[in-house]
Design a protein around this motif. Structure first.
Motif, mmCIF file in Angstrom:
data_model
loop_
_atom_site.group_PDB
_atom_site.id
_atom_site.type_symbol
_atom_site.label_atom_id
_atom_site.label_comp_id
_atom_site.label_asym_id
_atom_site.label_seq_id
_atom_site.Cartn_x
_atom_site.Cartn_y
_atom_site.Cartn_z
ATOM 1 N N PHE A 136 -18.107 -49.562 -57.859
ATOM 2 C CA PHE A 136 -18.324 -50.945 -58.299
ATOM 3 C C PHE A 136 -19.012 -51.033 -59.660
ATOM 4 O O PHE A 136 -19.189 -52.139 -60.186
ATOM 5 N N GLU A 137 -19.371 -49.905 -60.229
ATOM 6 C CA GLU A 137 -19.823 -49.889 -61.615
ATOM 7 C C GLU A 137 -18.657 -50.218 -62.562
ATOM 8 O O GLU A 137 -18.860 -50.721 -63.660
ATOM 9 N N HIS A 138 -17.442 -49.909 -62.109
ATOM 10 C CA HIS A 138 -16.261 -50.052 -62.962
ATOM 11 C C HIS A 138 -15.294 -51.127 -62.470
ATOM 12 O O HIS A 138 -14.398 -51.537 -63.201
ATOM 13 N N SER A 145 -15.086 -54.869 -60.153
ATOM 14 C CA SER A 145 -15.855 -55.916 -59.470
ATOM 15 C C SER A 145 -15.376 -56.065 -58.038
ATOM 16 O O SER A 145 -14.212 -55.778 -57.714
ATOM 17 N N GLN A 146 -16.262 -56.529 -57.162
ATOM 18 C CA GLN A 146 -15.890 -56.727 -55.757
ATOM 19 C C GLN A 146 -14.791 -57.783 -55.638
ATOM 20 O O GLN A 146 -13.899 -57.669 -54.804
ATOM 21 N N GLN A 147 -14.879 -58.799 -56.491
ATOM 22 C CA GLN A 147 -13.854 -59.846 -56.467
ATOM 23 C C GLN A 147 -12.481 -59.281 -56.841
ATOM 24 O O GLN A 147 -11.464 -59.635 -56.227
ATOM 25 N N GLU A 148 -12.458 -58.388 -57.823
ATOM 26 C CA GLU A 148 -11.188 -57.772 -58.240
ATOM 27 C C GLU A 148 -10.580 -56.960 -57.107
ATOM 28 O O GLU A 148 -9.369 -57.034 -56.839
#
Length: 806
Positions: free
Chosen positions: A148-150, A152-155
């Protein structure tokens, strides 16, 4: 901190986990997008190596590369579970059934990408899949936070939502077409195929420091090839015998194939009689259809490696672009299960990464390799599965599908058409009744290409079948007497027997006869104890002798009776299935030079069919047809090889073996078709044992089915043979240092120098010291003293029918 996916051996360059996941995701999307599962496949690629985002794996891979001859302890780091567990934990709690199923399917692909898909429910009534995704992992939170550094959770959630929609679409297709639930298992395998090929290819490209290859321009190649074929057909029209009735009929059937190519993708039949120009007519259909509907490749599936050699050579000669055509006979490297683990072993890694995928516009392969692609264990075979989508697939001599595989074969074809957007063409003069069986093939409407089939069959009648089975079994001596008697009337004769042992005995008997052996008629021997290059040379010499009108006798197993363009004045066929007899008849008076010639059916006393039950059943049903023909020949249009006789034969045959068509496994008291479908027995037993439903919705026992699947009953091992100087040089090359690219090229070049040996034959060779290992024990080679220029591999045995299919 950079987490490491791979370290290049030659220069220590690092590929990060972030880059590897992104690149594999993009390739998976491309492969999956061909059939509308872009996000399902992409999701598998995006998360497959999530478990490498740990300090533990970073330390492990650094030690493995620093000490290639003494890598860390086997199985000490599990990196494939994390991605599947992450997916399961995040989406399986959803109230949506399809969210749960998508998490299970893609999760199984991820956790299995080093060993092959897991069972959802196994014979012990546990769930290996659920056990794996429920596993506690060290540094698990770290793997997720790094991802999730790279991203997004939404993505990720939006991407998963798109994957679920794709799943819903395909479940709807399965319901719409009333397909059995095995179609869902095959879709999962397709996603798995995308992941395996994308992962292996990306890793190889990094290891070899090569640019991503641009896809071949298949469409331009198909256009050039269609033009080349058209020009050749025009040339044939101006030859001196072009107005012969058979040649005019061949042209007309070829034209019908060209017109039919404009019809939409479907499952069709091409029932050109033997000698009717099936290879070129089917190529004409395939090229035009591929151009019209923008297909990626044309794939020929044939029963015997012999047909690969001949058909590929014929098509190469016309198209003149060898690099665009790939022949895949069998796997040179066996023992794949030994390579299926997560260990970082430099030697094994090269083998796993070796280019071994169907990546050319025209592919020739065998029925065994086709079925293995769908149902064999491990990752190597299934890697090719996605290449079968959006293709034109031609099944040459489709009646050769092994009985136990019929339902699995039909399921694969239905999947490729309905879900894989491929066109399938079943070619044979003896069409099996695959829509007569329980799990039937879904033929398209008006599926037959050739018009007026009855009239065409009568126009091609060139032989009369003579039943001599009323005489008790003929031993080699009696059969040699009969051959000698026939050779007083004809100049060339072919004898086809069901086993290698019977062929060898008759050959030896004929060789001793005055006037038939040395100095008399030329004797030829053919069997699959000879490698492909050897058989090709013998067939070439045999054809030259026939064209020179020399006196010729050939004694062969059934490998000669399908797809080999050769003609004799007389054929003797040992009793077998009526379709085999029809194929044998196609080697007699093939071009209609004489008005009528004879095909004799006899019973050989030297055949042991205990390992060949399907031939035994075929013999029995052919005898039934022979008896009915004698009582009422009008019923079969006064022709034992008529379409009505063949239809009756297949219906009798399939009725007799209806319990065998779903691939029963006696040890499990189950069949593989059901294990890959609803799996009701294991599901019900699970609920009874544990007093509750399984924690998962998916049911198939995929790993168990793959464990028991083999197209041939007796496992065979591929052995390299030193047939000629080229073969010896290629075998010698295994002793050098090869990168995975060079190894892939070497394995392709060795295809013609492979003989497949049964286990009991292999033990004889090992006992005699006739085998030696190569490539750290992953390849076996035969010593020169154990290979005969006359007979091939020195070991003798039965089982020719199965061996010929490999």
């Amino acid at each position: 901190m950079k987490y490491i996916a791979h370290i290049r051996q030659k220069d220590g360059c690092i590929q990060t986990v972030k880059d590897h996941l992104q690149e594999v995701k993009e390739s998976c999307e491309r492969f999956g997008g061909k059939i509308g599962v872009r996000h399902l496949a992409g999701l598998a690629g995006w998360l497959h190596d999530l478990g490498k985002n740990t300090n533990e794996f970073k330390k492990y891979i650094q030690e493995a590369v620093a000490n290639p001859d003494a890598p860390p302890r086997r199985g000490s780091v599990d990196h494939s579970t994390a991605g599947g567990k992450f997916l399961f934990d995040r989406y399986h709690h959803s109230s949506s059934v399809n969210d749960k199923v998508a998490a299970e399917w893609v999760g199984n692909c991820i956790i299995s990408h080093h060993q092959g898909l897991r069972d959802f429910i196994d014979p012990e009534l546990t769930s290996p899949f659920f056990k794996r995704v429920s596993k506690d992992l060290e540094e698990f939170e770290q793997t997720k936070s790094e991802f999730f550094e790279h991203v997004s959770q939404q993505e990720l959630d939006q991407y998963f939502s798109e994957a679920r929609k794709e799943l819903e679409h395909y479940l709807g297709l399965i319901k719409q077409h009333k397909l059995p639930s095995i179609a869902a298992s095959l879709l999962m395998k397709y996603i798995f195929s995308c992941l395996i090929d994308a992962d292996r290819t990306n890793t190889r490209q990094f290891e070899e420091d090569e640019e991503t290859e641009q896809p071949l321009d298949s469409h331009s190649f198909f256009k050039r090839s269609y033009d080349a074929l058209t020009n050749m057909l025009v040339t044939l029209e101006h030859e001196s015998d072009s107005e012969e009735p058979i040649n005019r009929l061949r042209r007309e059937m070829s034209r019908q194939c060209d017109d039919f190519a404009l019809r939409p993708s479907g499952i069709y039949t091409l029932s050109i009689p033997t000698g009717g120009g099936k290879t070129l007519a089917s190529l004409r259909y395939a090229l035009k259809h591929a151009m019209t509907f923008n297909k990626d490749r044309i794939i020929y599936i044939v029963p015997y490696t012999t047909i690969i050699e001949q058909n590929a050579a014929e098509i190469r000669g016309i198209l003149q672009e060898d690099d665009m055509i790939l022949e895949h006979h069998s796997n040179v490297i066996e023992g794949e299960d030994e390579l299926e683990n997560e260990d970082y072993d430099v030697h094994q890694k090269k083998i796993k990464l070796a280019r071994d995928t169907w990546d050319r516009p025209i592919i020739f392969t065998t029925m065994v390799q086709f079925l293995n692609t769908f149902y064999a264990k491990g990752t190597r075979n299934v890697r090719r599965l996605h290449q079968l989508s959006n293709s034109v697939i031609i099944f040459d001599e489709v009646q050769s599908v092994p009985v136990k595989c019929i339902s699995l074969f039909n399921a694969a074809l239905n999947f490729l058409h309905i879900m894989g957007d491929s066109s399938l063409l079943l070619c044979t003069a003896t069409q099996p009744a695959l829509d007569f069986v329980k799990h039937k093939l879904h033929f398209s409407d008006q599926a037959e290409i050739i018009e007026n089939m009855d009239e065409v069959g009568k126009s091609f009648k060139r032989v009369e079948v003579v039943n001599r089975t009323t005489t008790l079994g003929w031993g080699a001596e009696e059969l040699a007497d009969f051959v000698q008697e026939q050779m007083e009337e004809v100049n060339s004769l072919l004898v086809i027997l069901n086993t290698k042992m019977a062929v060898r005995k008759l050959f030896d008997q004929l060789y001793q006869r005055e006037g038939l052996g040395e100095g008399g008629a030329r004797l030829f021997h053919l069997s699959t104890n000879m490698c492909a290059a050897h058989r090709k040379d013998v067939l070439s010499e045999l054809k030259q002798a026939l064209e020179a009108n020399e006196r010729v006798i050939c004694v062969s197993t059934q490998l000669i009776e399908a797809g080999v363009n050769i003609s004799f004045e007389c054929v003797v066929r040992s009793l077998s299935g009526l379709d085999s007899i029809a194929q044998a008849a196609g080697r007699c008076n093939r071009h209609g030079k004489d008005k009528l010639r004879y095909v004799y059916i006899i019973k050989s006393a030297d055949e042991n069919l205990s390992r060949l039950p399907e031939i035994q059943i075929g013999r029995e049903q052919t005898e039934r047809i022979l008896n009915e023909f004698e009582q009422d020949p009008q019923r079969f249009d006064y022709d034992l090889l008529s379409a009505s006789a063949m239809k009756a034969y297949f219906e009798y045959y399939y009725h007799n073996i209806k319990e065998e068509m779903d691939y029963p496994v006696s040890k499990l008291e189950k069949n593989l078709f059901e294990l890959l479908s609803a799996n009701k027995d294991y599901y019900g037993a699970y609920k009874k044992k544990w007093g509750k439903n399984p924690e998962i919705l998916s049911r198939p026992s995929i790993a168990t089915a793959e464990q028991y699947f083999e197209v041939i009953s007796n496992k065979a091992t591929s052995v390299l043979v030193p047939y000629n100087d080229e073969a010896k040089e290629l075998i010698l090359a295994f002793n050098g240092e090869l990168d995975s690219w060079e190894l892939g090229g070497l394995l392709r070049k060795l295809q013609p120098y492979v003989v497949n040996i049964y286990d009991y034959e292999l033990k004889k060779l090992e006992k005699n010291g006739d085998l030696y290992p190569l490539l750290h024990g992953h390849v076996l080679a035969l010593r020169e003293t154990a290979y005969s220029r006359q007979f091939g591999v020195g070991s003798e045995g039965e089982g020719e029918w199965s061996m010929a299919m490999i």
